[in-house]
Each structure stands twice: as C-alpha cells, then as structure tokens.
Design a protein around this motif. Sequence first.
Motif, PDB file in Angstrom:
ATOM      1  N   LEU A   8     -15.609 -12.082 -35.954  1.00 18.19           N
ATOM      2  CA  LEU A   8     -14.510 -12.303 -35.020  1.00 18.19           C
ATOM      3  C   LEU A   8     -14.846 -11.743 -33.648  1.00 18.19           C
ATOM      4  O   LEU A   8     -15.304 -10.614 -33.517  1.00 18.19           O
ATOM      5  N   SER A   9     -14.585 -12.550 -32.618  1.00 15.87           N
ATOM      6  CA  SER A   9     -14.690 -12.104 -31.228  1.00 15.87           C
ATOM      7  C   SER A   9     -13.327 -12.268 -30.578  1.00 15.87           C
ATOM      8  O   SER A   9     -12.665 -13.292 -30.763  1.00 15.87           O
ATOM      9  N   CYS A  10     -12.923 -11.255 -29.795  1.00 16.65           N
ATOM     10  CA  CYS A  10     -11.575 -11.230 -29.222  1.00 16.65           C
ATOM     11  C   CYS A  10     -11.640 -10.930 -27.729  1.00 16.65           C
ATOM     12  O   CYS A  10     -12.537 -10.214 -27.267  1.00 16.65           O
ATOM     13  N   ALA A  11     -10.656 -11.454 -26.995  1.00 17.80           N
ATOM     14  CA  ALA A  11     -10.571 -11.209 -25.560  1.00 17.80           C
ATOM     15  C   ALA A  11      -9.173 -10.742 -25.197  1.00 17.80           C
ATOM     16  O   ALA A  11      -8.195 -11.028 -25.885  1.00 17.80           O
ATOM     17  N   ARG A  34     -10.112   3.011 -36.122  1.00 14.76           N
ATOM     18  CA  ARG A  34     -10.451   4.151 -35.291  1.00 14.76           C
ATOM     19  C   ARG A  34     -11.214   3.674 -34.058  1.00 14.76           C
ATOM     20  O   ARG A  34     -11.838   2.622 -34.063  1.00 14.76           O
ATOM     21  N   GLY A  35     -11.184   4.503 -33.018  1.00 14.66           N
ATOM     22  CA  GLY A  35     -11.901   4.191 -31.796  1.00 14.66           C
ATOM     23  C   GLY A  35     -11.158   4.758 -30.609  1.00 14.66           C
ATOM     24  O   GLY A  35      -9.943   4.969 -30.668  1.00 14.66           O
ATOM     25  N   PRO A  36     -11.852   5.014 -29.511  1.00  9.24           N
ATOM     26  CA  PRO A  36     -11.207   5.586 -28.316  1.00  9.24           C
ATOM     27  C   PRO A  36     -10.250   4.599 -27.676  1.00  9.24           C
ATOM     28  O   PRO A  36     -10.276   3.391 -27.961  1.00  9.24           O
ATOM     29  N   ASN A  37      -9.390   5.102 -26.800  1.00  9.19           N
ATOM     30  CA  ASN A  37      -8.502   4.221 -26.040  1.00  9.19           C
ATOM     31  C   ASN A  37      -9.319   3.181 -25.282  1.00  9.19           C
ATOM     32  O   ASN A  37     -10.339   3.513 -24.665  1.00  9.19           O
ATOM     33  N   GLY A  38      -8.881   1.947 -25.330  1.00  8.62           N
ATOM     34  CA  GLY A  38      -9.595   0.872 -24.649  1.00  8.62           C
ATOM     35  C   GLY A  38     -10.684   0.217 -25.467  1.00  8.62           C
ATOM     36  O   GLY A  38     -11.334  -0.724 -24.998  1.00  8.62           O
ATOM     37  N   ALA A  39     -10.892   0.684 -26.704  1.00  8.81           N
ATOM     38  CA  ALA A  39     -11.961   0.115 -27.528  1.00  8.81           C
ATOM     39  C   ALA A  39     -11.627  -1.280 -28.028  1.00  8.81           C
ATOM     40  O   ALA A  39     -12.520  -2.041 -28.397  1.00  8.81           O
ATOM     41  N   GLY A  40     -10.338  -1.626 -28.078  1.00 11.45           N
ATOM     42  CA  GLY A  40      -9.959  -2.967 -28.515  1.00 11.45           C
ATOM     43  C   GLY A  40      -9.093  -3.004 -29.759  1.00 11.45           C
ATOM     44  O   GLY A  40      -8.898  -4.078 -30.338  1.00 11.45           O
ATOM     45  N   LYS A  41      -8.528  -1.871 -30.169  1.00 14.44           N
ATOM     46  CA  LYS A  41      -7.714  -1.846 -31.393  1.00 14.44           C
ATOM     47  C   LYS A  41      -6.481  -2.738 -31.251  1.00 14.44           C
ATOM     48  O   LYS A  41      -6.166  -3.522 -32.153  1.00 14.44           O
ATOM     49  N   THR A  42      -5.777  -2.618 -30.127  1.00 16.46           N
ATOM     50  CA  THR A  42      -4.592  -3.442 -29.913  1.00 16.46           C
ATOM     51  C   THR A  42      -4.960  -4.919 -29.860  1.00 16.46           C
ATOM     52  O   THR A  42      -4.284  -5.771 -30.452  1.00 16.46           O
ATOM     53  N   THR A  43      -6.022  -5.250 -29.166  1.00 12.54           N
ATOM     54  CA  THR A  43      -6.469  -6.638 -29.073  1.00 12.54           C
ATOM     55  C   THR A  43      -6.786  -7.200 -30.454  1.00 12.54           C
ATOM     56  O   THR A  43      -6.418  -8.342 -30.779  1.00 12.54           O
ATOM     57  N   LEU A  44      -7.458  -6.413 -31.285  1.00  9.99           N
ATOM     58  CA  LEU A  44      -7.784  -6.873 -32.632  1.00  9.99           C
ATOM     59  C   LEU A  44      -6.519  -7.121 -33.447  1.00  9.99           C
ATOM     60  O   LEU A  44      -6.387  -8.164 -34.108  1.00  9.99           O
ATOM     61  N   LEU A  45      -5.571  -6.202 -33.402  1.00 12.10           N
ATOM     62  CA  LEU A  45      -4.341  -6.367 -34.177  1.00 12.10           C
ATOM     63  C   LEU A  45      -3.550  -7.588 -33.708  1.00 12.10           C
ATOM     64  O   LEU A  45      -3.012  -8.344 -34.517  1.00 12.10           O
ATOM     65  N   ALA A  49      -2.638 -10.936 -35.911  1.00 14.08           N
ATOM     66  CA  ALA A  49      -1.252 -11.366 -36.088  1.00 14.08           C
ATOM     67  C   ALA A  49      -0.978 -12.744 -35.498  1.00 14.08           C
ATOM     68  O   ALA A  49       0.145 -13.249 -35.613  1.00 14.08           O
ATOM     69  N   GLY A  50      -1.977 -13.359 -34.870  1.00 10.39           N
ATOM     70  CA  GLY A  50      -1.797 -14.687 -34.312  1.00 10.39           C
ATOM     71  C   GLY A  50      -1.171 -14.707 -32.938  1.00 10.39           C
ATOM     72  O   GLY A  50      -0.791 -15.780 -32.437  1.00 10.39           O
ATOM     73  N   LEU A  51      -1.062 -13.551 -32.277  1.00  5.44           N
ATOM     74  CA  LEU A  51      -0.468 -13.482 -30.952  1.00  5.44           C
ATOM     75  C   LEU A  51      -1.471 -13.782 -29.846  1.00  5.44           C
ATOM     76  O   LEU A  51      -1.083 -14.123 -28.726  1.00  5.44           O
ATOM     77  N   THR A  52      -2.749 -13.619 -30.151  1.00  2.00           N
ATOM     78  CA  THR A  52      -3.829 -13.913 -29.209  1.00  2.00           C
ATOM     79  C   THR A  52      -4.899 -14.703 -29.964  1.00  2.00           C
ATOM     80  O   THR A  52      -5.342 -14.250 -31.026  1.00  2.00           O
ATOM     81  N   PRO A  53      -5.325 -15.854 -29.477  1.00  5.91           N
ATOM     82  CA  PRO A  53      -6.324 -16.641 -30.207  1.00  5.91           C
ATOM     83  C   PRO A  53      -7.704 -15.981 -30.129  1.00  5.91           C
ATOM     84  O   PRO A  53      -8.072 -15.425 -29.097  1.00  5.91           O
ATOM     85  N   ASP A  60      -9.040 -15.167 -42.506  1.00  7.53           N
ATOM     86  CA  ASP A  60      -8.428 -15.710 -43.715  1.00  7.53           C
ATOM     87  C   ASP A  60      -7.298 -14.781 -44.120  1.00  7.53           C
ATOM     88  O   ASP A  60      -7.530 -13.614 -44.477  1.00  7.53           O
ATOM     89  N   ALA A  61      -6.064 -15.269 -44.046  1.00  2.97           N
ATOM     90  CA  ALA A  61      -4.898 -14.440 -44.306  1.00  2.97           C
ATOM     91  C   ALA A  61      -3.996 -15.105 -45.335  1.00  2.97           C
ATOM     92  O   ALA A  61      -4.053 -16.327 -45.518  1.00  2.97           O
TER      93      ALA A  61
END
Length: 211
Positions: A8-11, A34-45, A49-53, A60-61
């Motif tokens: 998975l790649s996210c933007a 886990r990961g520092p602030n700005g690492a991409g945890k929110t983007t991944l979640l 959840a289908g909020l960001t393509p 697979d969910a």
Amino acid sequence: MSLSVHSLSCARGGIQVLTGVGFAVAPGEALILRGPNGAGKTTLLRTLAGLTPPLEGRIDAPDDGIAYAGHADGLKAQLSVAENLRFWAGVFGATGIEAAVEAFDLGELLDRRAGNLSAGQKRRLSLARLLVTGRPVWCLDEPTVSLDVDNVARFARAVETHLSNGGSAIIATHIDLGLPTARSLDITPFTRRNQPVTVDEADPFLSEGAL
C-alpha cells in the motif's frame, strides 16, 4: 475475515507519505501503529477506512466494513448524549445503546447536550459510538486524547471486549493501553517524505484544499 494490506502507498495533501505498507490483522487481534508525529499513521488509518484513496496496493477488508474514530469527536452538539448514540445506532442498524452507555459510563450524562460536555466526556461519547456500529474492524487515531487514567482503562476494556467477540482493531497511539496480546507495527520504514503526486493520484479533496 481478517483485514490485510498489500504493498500500500498513501498520500496526504498531494504528497506521498507511505509506500510498500503490508500487514494483516486477524479477528480477535489488535495492532498498535507506532512512529513519530508526521510518519503517516493518520494517513494510513484514513486510507484503510476508505476516507482517502490509496495510490497503489490493495486493502482486503470484511464486507461489513470498518469503523473509524479520528481526532474530531464527530458529535452533534445540539443533541443529547442519548440522542447522539441513538442517531448512530439508527445509521448502522443497531438495536440499542445500552452496551455503549455502560462501557463508557455515560448513564448520568444521557440527557446532557453534547455541546455542554467536557473534553473528556465528549471523547467518551465519541468512542461509545464504535459499539453501535456493528463493524468488525476499528481504526482508531489517538483514541485516548482527553481521557484520564480511569477512562483509558475503560477504553482498553471496550477494545478487549470487541476482540473477544471476534472483532479487530488498528490503533495509532503513543501510550501503553494495557493490551497484552496486541502486536506493534512501526511504520517508520514505510515513510516516504516529500514525494509529490499528481491531483489524479492523490485524494482530490485534500489536493484541492477542501479539508
């Protein structure tokens, strides 16, 4: 059914922040991001959840979906605590709110307007909504913000109950939730900073500055 992520790649905001993410979470399991602030945890979640393509890869969910709880409480300020829970129960076809009320100790607050709650009370109500969704996978972004020690423990018990009923959870948090069987995933190796993508590839709403 388990949730699995493949290459998975996210933007976010037109910038690629994660690449090559892969993991699986089975029913009854919790995964701590886990990961520092700005690492991409929110983007991944948000992507899960289908909020960001996603830019690339596959998620697979389970067919009955994912419940997401982010930084915003997502409450209707003019409605009471009970009315907020009944609203969301209606949206997801749940039959009652009693389990959610008990899990987050909201009984004495049922008639109070959500807009008049303290920050901690709003967070408890926001998290209680998870219990009326009926969704097997919870994606949670720093869910314990504004919670005191007792309510962090209350939240952890709610997660444990969800897992014991065959649900699963993916949680971004900087604190120890006391979930002894939870696995951890450090997303730092997947972080890819400052890689622009085109508007077509990125989340169009984020790219156009609407959020």
